[in-house]
Scaffold this active site. Structure first.
Site, PDB file in Angstrom:
ATOM      1  N   LYS A  48     -11.859 -46.818  28.152  1.00  0.00           N
ATOM      2  CA  LYS A  48     -12.068 -45.286  27.933  1.00  0.00           C
ATOM      3  C   LYS A  48     -11.392 -44.894  26.546  1.00  0.00           C
ATOM      4  CE  LYS A  48      -7.503 -45.228  30.303  1.00  0.00           C
ATOM      5  NZ  LYS A  48      -6.806 -45.222  31.656  1.00  0.00           N
ATOM      6  N   TYR A 268       9.992 -33.430   2.589  1.00  0.00           N
ATOM      7  CA  TYR A 268      10.414 -31.869   3.119  1.00  0.00           C
ATOM      8  C   TYR A 268      11.549 -31.882   3.833  1.00  0.00           C
ATOM      9  CZ  TYR A 268       5.228 -30.884   2.818  1.00  0.00           C
ATOM     10  OH  TYR A 268       3.914 -30.765   2.085  1.00  0.00           O
TER      11      TYR A 268
HETATM   12  C1  LIG Z   1      -6.130 -46.329  32.010  1.00  0.00           C
HETATM   13  C2  LIG Z   1      -6.433 -46.774  33.470  1.00  0.00           C
HETATM   14  C3  LIG Z   1      -6.438 -48.292  33.430  1.00  0.00           C
HETATM   15  C4  LIG Z   1      -6.048 -49.392  32.462  1.00  0.00           C
HETATM   16  O1  LIG Z   1      -4.677 -49.319  32.432  1.00  0.00           O
HETATM   17  P1  LIG Z   1      -3.609 -50.160  31.402  1.00  0.00           P
HETATM   18  O2  LIG Z   1      -2.457 -49.953  31.734  1.00  0.00           O
HETATM   19  O3  LIG Z   1      -4.250 -49.758  29.945  1.00  0.00           O
HETATM   20  O4  LIG Z   1      -4.165 -51.608  31.698  1.00  0.00           O
HETATM   21  C5  LIG Z   1      -6.681 -48.847  34.687  1.00  0.00           C
HETATM   22  N1  LIG Z   1      -7.212 -48.029  35.887  1.00  0.00           N
HETATM   23  C6  LIG Z   1      -6.917 -46.709  35.560  1.00  0.00           C
HETATM   24  C7  LIG Z   1      -7.333 -45.712  36.777  1.00  0.00           C
HETATM   25  C8  LIG Z   1      -6.763 -46.197  34.376  1.00  0.00           C
HETATM   26  O5  LIG Z   1      -6.513 -45.012  34.566  1.00  0.00           O
END
Ligand SMILES: *Cc1c(COP(=O)(O)O)cnc(C)c1O
Length: 387
Positions: A48, A268
């Site tokens: 994702k 800054y």
């Molecule tokens: C993002 C996600 C994962 C992967 O999680 P990691 O901690 O990056 O391994 C797995 N299952 C779901 C439902 C997620 O949203």
């Protein structure tokens, strides 16, 4: 030994302010290790958010070449991008469906992860007049209170679906809230709930483990594991380096070296006052590049709870970021670095010397957020022995 070849993306090398190198061999090695740890379970890949910012198309191709055929994305658009390069891959859409997204998801050949009885009905109603029924997955909320049917709803639905054949689930899944804290009591509680659900859906695959849970014991593995962050070289368990390989190296170009005498201030707000005669390197990466401003060593609210700010690495030394980071530039104290070493022109911000999670912690955040924030102004180099 095979020569490591390079493919490029993003901004051209000679004009870029920062350089992001993505080691696809390291990514593949991490996948192979996670697959081994997954035992008899199938090891998928969570890609994702553009494979956590690293470029989903390239990532899925190299994983496919070593036998990974199942991917998880959050949104349909991310799934279409994968289907374009890997038409035969199984691609699950974690964020589920809503009324307007159903036709696109169906036509795109994606498998939605349905998160409520309403979503199940939407999917069923779409296919009813079409005669055929495409597979779906069902998400069950076992304690995170984010997405999914309740355990009771899922078990009741299973019985109803046996009689009425409403949808054709191929995967039942849930997600842990505290997998990165193995001792947390909620893990065992969620595991027990999920075991009840998985045994109700005993003729289809079940899946619970993200990266961290893969390390928490064989009882978490079920039929399919879903690692994300560990593939990309991040820590799976909080504060516990795993034996996995760093995948990215982020470097910033030095655009100016200044000599500033003690008592003067930097950046800054003049929040950083020099207590020594200093040599300062100004580099061409700032918070607009996704390098978090909270890593500034002074003057930012978040920083007050973090003892040290961000560091860079050059010529065998860690050098502190000083003063407030700006949009396109930030400053490092390189007083102890030989001039000749600075001529190289680049400082490592993340890599083998400044680990991703240390860079994130220095800014009060996590590797996930840092990776997915990395901007579009870098030269992106993909290195691999097999491109
Ligand atoms: C993002 C996600 C994962 C992967 O999680 P990691 O901690 O990056 O391994 C797995 N299952 C779901 C439902 C997620 O949203």
């Amino acid at each position: 030994m095979a020569i490591t070849e390079v493919q490029k993306d993003g901004v051209e090398a000679h004009i870029a302010g920062g350089r992001l190198t993505i080691n696809l061999d390291a990514l593949v090695a991490n996948y192979v290790q996670l697959r081994k740890r997954s035992g008899n379970a199938k090891c998928s890949a969570v890609v994702k958010a553009n494979a956590y910012g690293l470029g989903a198309e390239r990532v899925v191709k190299v994983l496919w070449n070593v036998g990974c055929d199942t991917f998880f994305v959050a949104l349909p658009e991310e799934g279409f991008a994968i289907k374009r390069v890997l038409p035969k891959a199984t691609v699950y859409v974690l964020n589920g469906i809503h009324e307007t997204s159903v036709p696109s998801i169906a036509e795109g050949g994606l498998v939605p992860v349905l998160a409520s009885l309403e979503q199940i009905e939407l999917w069923a109603n779409f296919w009813k007049p079409r005669g055929s029924r495409r597979p779906c997955a069902i998400q069950v909320d076992t304690g995170m209170n984010r997405l999914g049917l309740t355990v009771d709803e899922a078990i009741a639905f299973r019985k109803r679906n046996m009689r009425e054949h409403i949808v054709t689930p191929i995967l039942i899944m849930s997600h842990l809230a505290c997998a990165d804290e193995p001792q947390h009591a909620l893990n065992a509680q969620q595991l027990e709930s999920f075991q009840r659900v998985a045994s109700a859906f005993d003729d289809i695959d079940s899946s619970l483990a993200n990266s961290a849970a893969i390390f928490n014991g064989p009882e978490y593995l079920f039929d399919v594991t879903r690692p994300g962050i560990a593939l990309y070289g991040g820590e799976a368990i909080n504060g516990t380096p795993t034996a996995l390989n760093p995948v990215i190296k982020l470097e910033a170009r030095i655009v100016q070296i200044r000599r500033v005498s003690h008592g003067n201030t930097v950046s800054y707000g003049a929040t950083h006052k020099l207590d020594h005669d200093a040599k300062i390197a100004t580099v061409s990466v700032g918070y607009a590049d996704g390098y978090p401003r909270a890593g500034s060593s002074a003057g930012v609210a978040l920083r007050q709870c973090i003892p040290t700010g961000a560091h860079g690495f050059i010529a065998g030394r860690k050098v502190p970021l000083i003063g407030r980071m700006t949009m396109d530039l930030c400053m490092f104290d390189v007083t102890d670095v030989e001039d000749s070493a600075l001529e190289d022109g680049w400082i490592e911000l993340i890599g083998e010397n400044i680990l991703l999670d240390d860079a994130a912690r220095a800014a009060g955040t996590i590797g996930y957020e840092l990776l997915t924030s990395l901007g579009q102004r870098y030269e992106r180099r993909y290195i691999s022995s097999e491109l």
